[in-house]
Design a protein around this motif. Structure first.
Motif, PDB file in Angstrom:
ATOM      1  N   ASP A 132      -6.723 -26.094  -0.835  1.00 28.11           N
ATOM      2  CA  ASP A 132      -6.220 -24.718  -0.996  1.00 28.11           C
ATOM      3  C   ASP A 132      -4.698 -24.692  -1.040  1.00 28.11           C
ATOM      4  O   ASP A 132      -4.049 -25.231  -0.144  1.00 28.11           O
ATOM      5  CB  ASP A 132      -6.696 -23.835   0.161  1.00 28.11           C
ATOM      6  N   PRO A 133      -4.115 -24.050  -2.050  1.00 35.32           N
ATOM      7  CA  PRO A 133      -2.654 -23.909  -2.046  1.00 35.32           C
ATOM      8  C   PRO A 133      -2.212 -22.959  -0.931  1.00 35.32           C
ATOM      9  O   PRO A 133      -3.030 -22.218  -0.382  1.00 35.32           O
ATOM     10  CB  PRO A 133      -2.327 -23.316  -3.420  1.00 35.32           C
ATOM     11  N   GLU A 134      -0.930 -22.991  -0.650  1.00 35.22           N
ATOM     12  CA  GLU A 134      -0.395 -22.105   0.380  1.00 35.22           C
ATOM     13  C   GLU A 134      -0.636 -20.649   0.008  1.00 35.22           C
ATOM     14  O   GLU A 134      -0.455 -20.254  -1.146  1.00 35.22           O
ATOM     15  CB  GLU A 134       1.114 -22.364   0.504  1.00 35.22           C
ATOM     16  N   GLY A 135      -1.067 -19.883   0.963  1.00 30.94           N
ATOM     17  CA  GLY A 135      -1.291 -18.462   0.714  1.00 30.94           C
ATOM     18  C   GLY A 135      -2.624 -18.157   0.050  1.00 30.94           C
ATOM     19  O   GLY A 135      -2.891 -17.023  -0.336  1.00 30.94           O
ATOM     20  N   TRP A 136      -3.492 -19.155  -0.077  1.00 31.64           N
ATOM     21  CA  TRP A 136      -4.756 -18.990  -0.809  1.00 31.64           C
ATOM     22  C   TRP A 136      -5.675 -17.962  -0.138  1.00 31.64           C
ATOM     23  O   TRP A 136      -6.385 -17.210  -0.811  1.00 31.64           O
ATOM     24  CB  TRP A 136      -5.449 -20.353  -0.932  1.00 31.64           C
ATOM     25  N   ALA A 137      -5.651 -17.943   1.181  1.00 32.65           N
ATOM     26  CA  ALA A 137      -6.540 -17.016   1.893  1.00 32.65           C
ATOM     27  C   ALA A 137      -6.221 -15.568   1.535  1.00 32.65           C
ATOM     28  O   ALA A 137      -7.103 -14.705   1.554  1.00 32.65           O
ATOM     29  CB  ALA A 137      -6.420 -17.232   3.393  1.00 32.65           C
ATOM     30  N   GLN A 138      -4.962 -15.305   1.201  1.00 34.11           N
ATOM     31  CA  GLN A 138      -4.568 -13.921   0.845  1.00 34.11           C
ATOM     32  C   GLN A 138      -4.629 -13.668  -0.664  1.00 34.11           C
ATOM     33  O   GLN A 138      -4.390 -12.558  -1.126  1.00 34.11           O
ATOM     34  CB  GLN A 138      -3.135 -13.622   1.321  1.00 34.11           C
ATOM     35  N   ASP A 139      -4.937 -14.708  -1.433  1.00 33.90           N
ATOM     36  CA  ASP A 139      -4.895 -14.574  -2.898  1.00 33.90           C
ATOM     37  C   ASP A 139      -5.959 -13.600  -3.395  1.00 33.90           C
ATOM     38  O   ASP A 139      -7.119 -13.669  -2.996  1.00 33.90           O
ATOM     39  CB  ASP A 139      -5.122 -15.949  -3.532  1.00 33.90           C
ATOM     40  N   LYS A 140      -5.552 -12.719  -4.295  1.00 36.82           N
ATOM     41  CA  LYS A 140      -6.480 -11.751  -4.899  1.00 36.82           C
ATOM     42  C   LYS A 140      -6.123 -11.532  -6.359  1.00 36.82           C
ATOM     43  O   LYS A 140      -4.961 -11.472  -6.713  1.00 36.82           O
ATOM     44  CB  LYS A 140      -6.360 -10.403  -4.173  1.00 36.82           C
ATOM     45  N   GLY A 141      -7.155 -11.358  -7.186  1.00 35.06           N
ATOM     46  CA  GLY A 141      -6.938 -11.009  -8.582  1.00 35.06           C
ATOM     47  C   GLY A 141      -6.687  -9.520  -8.719  1.00 35.06           C
ATOM     48  O   GLY A 141      -6.781  -8.771  -7.746  1.00 35.06           O
ATOM     49  N   PRO A 142      -6.340  -9.073  -9.936  1.00 35.12           N
ATOM     50  CA  PRO A 142      -6.072  -7.645 -10.132  1.00 35.12           C
ATOM     51  C   PRO A 142      -7.324  -6.806  -9.886  1.00 35.12           C
ATOM     52  O   PRO A 142      -8.430  -7.211 -10.224  1.00 35.12           O
ATOM     53  CB  PRO A 142      -5.634  -7.559 -11.598  1.00 35.12           C
ATOM     54  N   LYS A 143      -7.106  -5.645  -9.292  1.00 30.69           N
ATOM     55  CA  LYS A 143      -8.217  -4.714  -9.073  1.00 30.69           C
ATOM     56  C   LYS A 143      -8.493  -3.991 -10.394  1.00 30.69           C
ATOM     57  O   LYS A 143      -7.569  -3.593 -11.099  1.00 30.69           O
ATOM     58  CB  LYS A 143      -7.821  -3.713  -7.986  1.00 30.69           C
ATOM     59  N   LEU A 144      -9.759  -3.852 -10.697  1.00 29.06           N
ATOM     60  CA  LEU A 144     -10.125  -3.250 -11.977  1.00 29.06           C
ATOM     61  C   LEU A 144     -11.256  -2.254 -11.730  1.00 29.06           C
ATOM     62  O   LEU A 144     -12.267  -2.608 -11.134  1.00 29.06           O
ATOM     63  CB  LEU A 144     -10.619  -4.371 -12.901  1.00 29.06           C
ATOM     64  N   ASP A 263      -0.514 -13.988  -8.803  1.00 28.50           N
ATOM     65  CA  ASP A 263       0.794 -13.519  -8.328  1.00 28.50           C
ATOM     66  C   ASP A 263       1.537 -12.763  -9.429  1.00 28.50           C
ATOM     67  O   ASP A 263       2.376 -11.906  -9.147  1.00 28.50           O
ATOM     68  CB  ASP A 263       1.656 -14.702  -7.850  1.00 28.50           C
ATOM     69  N   ALA A 264       1.222 -13.085 -10.689  1.00 27.46           N
ATOM     70  CA  ALA A 264       1.836 -12.386 -11.828  1.00 27.46           C
ATOM     71  C   ALA A 264       1.025 -11.143 -12.219  1.00 27.46           C
ATOM     72  O   ALA A 264       1.321 -10.495 -13.223  1.00 27.46           O
ATOM     73  CB  ALA A 264       1.944 -13.344 -13.019  1.00 27.46           C
ATOM     74  N   GLY A 265      -0.010 -10.844 -11.446  1.00 25.01           N
ATOM     75  CA  GLY A 265      -0.829  -9.663 -11.729  1.00 25.01           C
ATOM     76  C   GLY A 265      -1.861  -9.882 -12.817  1.00 25.01           C
ATOM     77  O   GLY A 265      -2.415  -8.927 -13.363  1.00 25.01           O
ATOM     78  N   ILE A 266      -2.127 -11.145 -13.142  1.00 24.40           N
ATOM     79  CA  ILE A 266      -3.041 -11.463 -14.242  1.00 24.40           C
ATOM     80  C   ILE A 266      -4.320 -12.107 -13.698  1.00 24.40           C
ATOM     81  O   ILE A 266      -4.258 -13.010 -12.860  1.00 24.40           O
ATOM     82  CB  ILE A 266      -2.347 -12.422 -15.247  1.00 24.40           C
ATOM     83  N   GLY A 267      -5.467 -11.631 -14.169  1.00 21.96           N
ATOM     84  CA  GLY A 267      -6.748 -12.176 -13.745  1.00 21.96           C
ATOM     85  C   GLY A 267      -7.159 -13.367 -14.600  1.00 21.96           C
ATOM     86  O   GLY A 267      -6.589 -13.622 -15.661  1.00 21.96           O
ATOM     87  N   VAL A 268      -8.162 -14.106 -14.111  1.00 23.96           N
ATOM     88  CA  VAL A 268      -8.635 -15.301 -14.806  1.00 23.96           C
ATOM     89  C   VAL A 268     -10.128 -15.175 -15.102  1.00 23.96           C
ATOM     90  O   VAL A 268     -10.942 -15.016 -14.198  1.00 23.96           O
ATOM     91  CB  VAL A 268      -8.386 -16.569 -13.969  1.00 23.96           C
ATOM     92  N   VAL A 269     -10.448 -15.215 -16.397  1.00 24.82           N
ATOM     93  CA  VAL A 269     -11.840 -15.209 -16.839  1.00 24.82           C
ATOM     94  C   VAL A 269     -12.192 -16.625 -17.268  1.00 24.82           C
ATOM     95  O   VAL A 269     -11.424 -17.268 -17.989  1.00 24.82           O
ATOM     96  CB  VAL A 269     -12.039 -14.259 -18.040  1.00 24.82           C
ATOM     97  N   MET A 270     -13.338 -17.111 -16.827  1.00 21.30           N
ATOM     98  CA  MET A 270     -13.736 -18.466 -17.189  1.00 21.30           C
ATOM     99  C   MET A 270     -14.874 -18.424 -18.198  1.00 21.30           C
ATOM    100  O   MET A 270     -15.831 -17.675 -18.056  1.00 21.30           O
ATOM    101  CB  MET A 270     -14.181 -19.208 -15.932  1.00 21.30           C
ATOM    102  N   TYR A 334     -12.755 -20.463  -6.265  1.00 18.45           N
ATOM    103  CA  TYR A 334     -11.586 -20.478  -7.163  1.00 18.45           C
ATOM    104  C   TYR A 334     -11.043 -19.078  -7.468  1.00 18.45           C
ATOM    105  O   TYR A 334     -10.130 -18.937  -8.268  1.00 18.45           O
ATOM    106  CB  TYR A 334     -11.947 -21.186  -8.476  1.00 18.45           C
ATOM    107  N   HIS A 335     -11.654 -18.053  -6.882  1.00 20.99           N
ATOM    108  CA  HIS A 335     -11.199 -16.664  -7.056  1.00 20.99           C
ATOM    109  C   HIS A 335     -11.200 -16.237  -8.529  1.00 20.99           C
ATOM    110  O   HIS A 335     -10.293 -15.507  -8.968  1.00 20.99           O
ATOM    111  CB  HIS A 335      -9.801 -16.465  -6.453  1.00 20.99           C
TER     112      HIS A 335
END
Ligand code: CA
Length: 658
Positions: A132-144, A263-270, A334-335
């Motif tokens: 886990d990178p630093e701050g991962w526990a607080q990591d969140k994608g954009p709310k939609l 962190d840039a406000g961008i979500g990730v779709v796989m 992987y959020h």
């Protein structure tokens, strides 16, 4: 002859019973499948009901070394086999080997490997929390709130960063998307800064699980592949990591990518490809529980709705659970913010509904969309397939609209064919189907639709609109082949019109990476293994085609600032969108009224002119803000007009608001 005929008959009925007998195999839904490490040691649990025996091999390196230990597994409950050792085997690797039908099968990392070494041949035992990178526990994608609020940007890791002009250090890697302040030689932003500048809400990354085709042991040879040849579904692809031999590196680096985008406000779709595997008998599914995970023809051979040699059997419980648990794993570990299902109609409706429902429980902002078609016939009955035409039988699933795609730019399979935006008449009604997101509308005549003949979507949230993606010609190449006599300026204008239709339509807009700088792929339509010289985005184009980039940026801004383009129900669309009656070829004229979906604009007038002639529109008198005109766009206004007779220049959109 009689014997042969009778033999065939027997064989066919035997195979049919073989298919149905899979339904009687015991299934196992424990969360400890394959590997679990706890304080009592390392535990292996393999699901393989028909195996005669099973073994685990333990290794101390990821390849080319003999096993340091062999564990004989014992038959356990619900078709599983188990073996344990009292130590925590962190740092070691393992494979399974199953004996079935009297034959000892090749080693496999299993189907639930979550870490692996080079080329994914051996699964790895690692401490996941250490990745886990630093701050991962607080990591969140954009709310939609709704998928229709998303702007989807489809990209391949290598296309996006491999060209020297990207100015990115980790070219072609997950880490490319973590580098701030990267620039082209002309000083234009690239990488993650470029995405922020463009204003997309989500990147949709082409397959990023471990796939088969690129040899991770020889990355200096510059191999390229889209990655639609799945190998380990629950491990990131090694060639996108800085060290494929280190099982933790690919995991940590993919998480760092997700975090940087978040962190840039961008979500990730796989992009996920559960519909087939790269190999048939040699796949991890086949080496784990031979036969079970695939559909077959009556003669026992693999059925092939994927066009890639096989198709998986989502209707069988252990396969359905695999798909559902795999996407849940990516969402949790992987959020991941969304999933795009390749050839989704190979899967059954019940599976897709379960996928969407389970993901929403993890995070209500997660969304799911897919290709509502197959690439060949399937034994799965049509009414059970997650087809485009069945989208309204699903909840929380969207499908790509091939209606709008083909009508706007011309048919995908005929390079020279033109569409509405390139001057070919007769596509107007199909473009209108796209504008209303394939929902029922009193002024849209579905009998005139080129592809679909009925309003298949119950809501705009079920539709993804696009005019190009990684498959088929890029929009730039399509325009070059269908408008061979046009100048580049004229083609850029046609691209603007085409994307203006996509981004102002109801539903969710989707674009292919690099189109905003007018990238091409040198006319190659199936570039899945073409070299970088075809697939890489040349970032000097961002300066050469700066006007194009500005247009796309403002188009995205317009959509994101105005909820009128993002209605969420069919009823709102039917009530708020009014088409003007016109019989002029390649003209569509309509109004979005009533402050639709809470928009501050009461009325938006939109006229598309896909012809080479000037069109004179009659606009109600009054003060209008000119938002788009003659190949230019600005959500803050290009000026004002008083209505009356207004010219709509060839191959352009006129958008007025008040
Ligand atoms: Ca791989």
């Amino acid at each position: 002859m009689a014997l042969t005929a009778s033999g065939l008959g027997l064989s066919a009925s035997a195979e049919t019973s073989m298919e149905s007998s899979y339904l009687e195999w015991p299934t196992y839904s424990g969360d400890d499948l394959e590997l679990k490490v706890d304080n009592s040691g390392t535990h292996f649990t393999l699901w393989s009901p028909k195996a005669q025996s099973a073994e685990v091999y333990i290794y101390d390196s990821d390849r080319n070394t003999p096993a340091i230990d062999t564990l004989t597994m014992k038959r356990s409950e619900n078709g599983t086999w188990r073996a344990s050792v009292p130590e925590k085997l962190y740092g070691k690797f393992y494979t399974f080997s199953v004996t079935a039908d009297g034959k000892k099968l090749a080693e496999t990392p299993g189907i639930w490997a979550k870490a692996a070494g080079t080329n994914g041949l051996r699964a790895a035992i690692i401490d996941m929390s250490a990745t886990d990178p630093e701050g991962w526990a607080q990591d969140k994608g954009p709310k939609l709130d709704h998928i229709t609020d998303a702007v989807l940007y489809e990209m391949h890791h290598r296309d996006f960063s491999i060209d020297p002009s990207s100015g990115i250090v980790h070219k072609g890697k997950f880490l490319a998307l973590t580098e701030p302040s990267t620039k082209s030689p002309q000083g234009a932003s690239t990488g993650i800064d470029h995405l922020k500048e463009l204003g997309v809400t989500h990147v949709h990354i082409l397959p990023s699980y471990d796939y088969n085709s690129v040899d991770e042991a020889n990355l200096q040879t510059n191999q390229y592949n889209w990655g639609y040849d799945p190998f380990n579904y629950n491990v990131p692809e090694g060639s996108y990591s800085t060290d494929p031999a280190d099982p933790s590196a690919r995991i940590r680096e993919m998480k760092e990518m997700v975090k940087a985008l978040h962190d840039a406000g961008i979500g990730v779709v796989m992009d996920v490809v559960y519909n087939h595997t790269a190999d048939n008998d040699g796949s991890n599914f086949s080496l784990t529980a031979p036969g079970y995970f695939y559909r077959h023809k009556a003669d026992g051979s693999y059925s092939d709705a994927s066009g890639c040699g096989n198709e998986t059997a989502s209707e069988r419980k252990q396969m359905r659970d695999f798909i559902v648990n795999s996407v849940k794993y990516w969402a949790k570990e992987y959020h991941i913010d969304g999933f795009r299902f390749d050839l989704m109609a190979i899967h059954d409706i019940e599976t897709m509904n379960e996928v969407a429902a389970e993901l929403k429980k993890i995070n209500p902002s997660i969304f799911v969309y897919g290709e509502g078609w197959t690439a060949g016939d399937s034994p799965l009955p049509k009414e059970q397939r997650a087809l485009k035409e069945n989208v309204d039988k699903m909840t929380g699933i969207a499908v790509f609209s091939d209606d709008l795609r083909d009508a706007v730019k011309g048919h995908y399979s005929d390079a020279a064919d033109r569409g509405f935006a390139t001057g070919k008449p007769g596509n107007e009604e199909t473009v209108k189907i796209g504008i209303v997101a394939a929902t029922a509308h009193p002024q849209v005549d579905y009998s005139k639709g080129n592809n679909s003949k009925f309003a298949y979507a119950g809501a705009p949230t079920e539709i993804i609109n696009y005019v190009s993606c990684h498959d088929d010609l890029t929009l730039t190449d399509k325009l070059a082949k269908s408008l061979p006599d046009a100048t580049e300026a004229e083609r850029k204008r046609a691209a603007r019109l085409a994307q203006t239709i996509v981004f102002t339509s109801q539903g969710t807009p989707f674009m292919f990476a690099g189109e905003e700088v007018f990238r091409d792929k040198k006319g190659v339509h199936n570039s899945y293994k073409s070299p970088d010289s075809v697939n890489a985005i040349d970032w000097t184009l961002k300066t050469t085609n700066a006007d194009q980039f500005e247009y796309y940026k403002n188009l995205i801004k317009l959509r994101r600032e105005h909820p009128a383009f993002r209605m969420t129900t069919a009823e709102e669309i039917a009530h708020n969108i009014v088409f003007d009656k016109t019989t002029v070829p390649n003209i569509i004229s309509y109004t979005i009224r009533n402050h639709a979906n809470g928009d501050r604009w009461g009325e938006i007038k939109i006229i598309f002119n896909g012809s080479s002639e000037n069109y004179t529109a009659k606009i109600p008198k009054g003060k209008w803000l000119v938002v788009a005109r003659d190949g230019e766009i600005d959500p803050d206004g290009l000026g004002t007009c008083d209505g009356g007779k207004v010219a709509v220049e060839p191959v352009s959109a006129l958008i007025l608001a008040r």
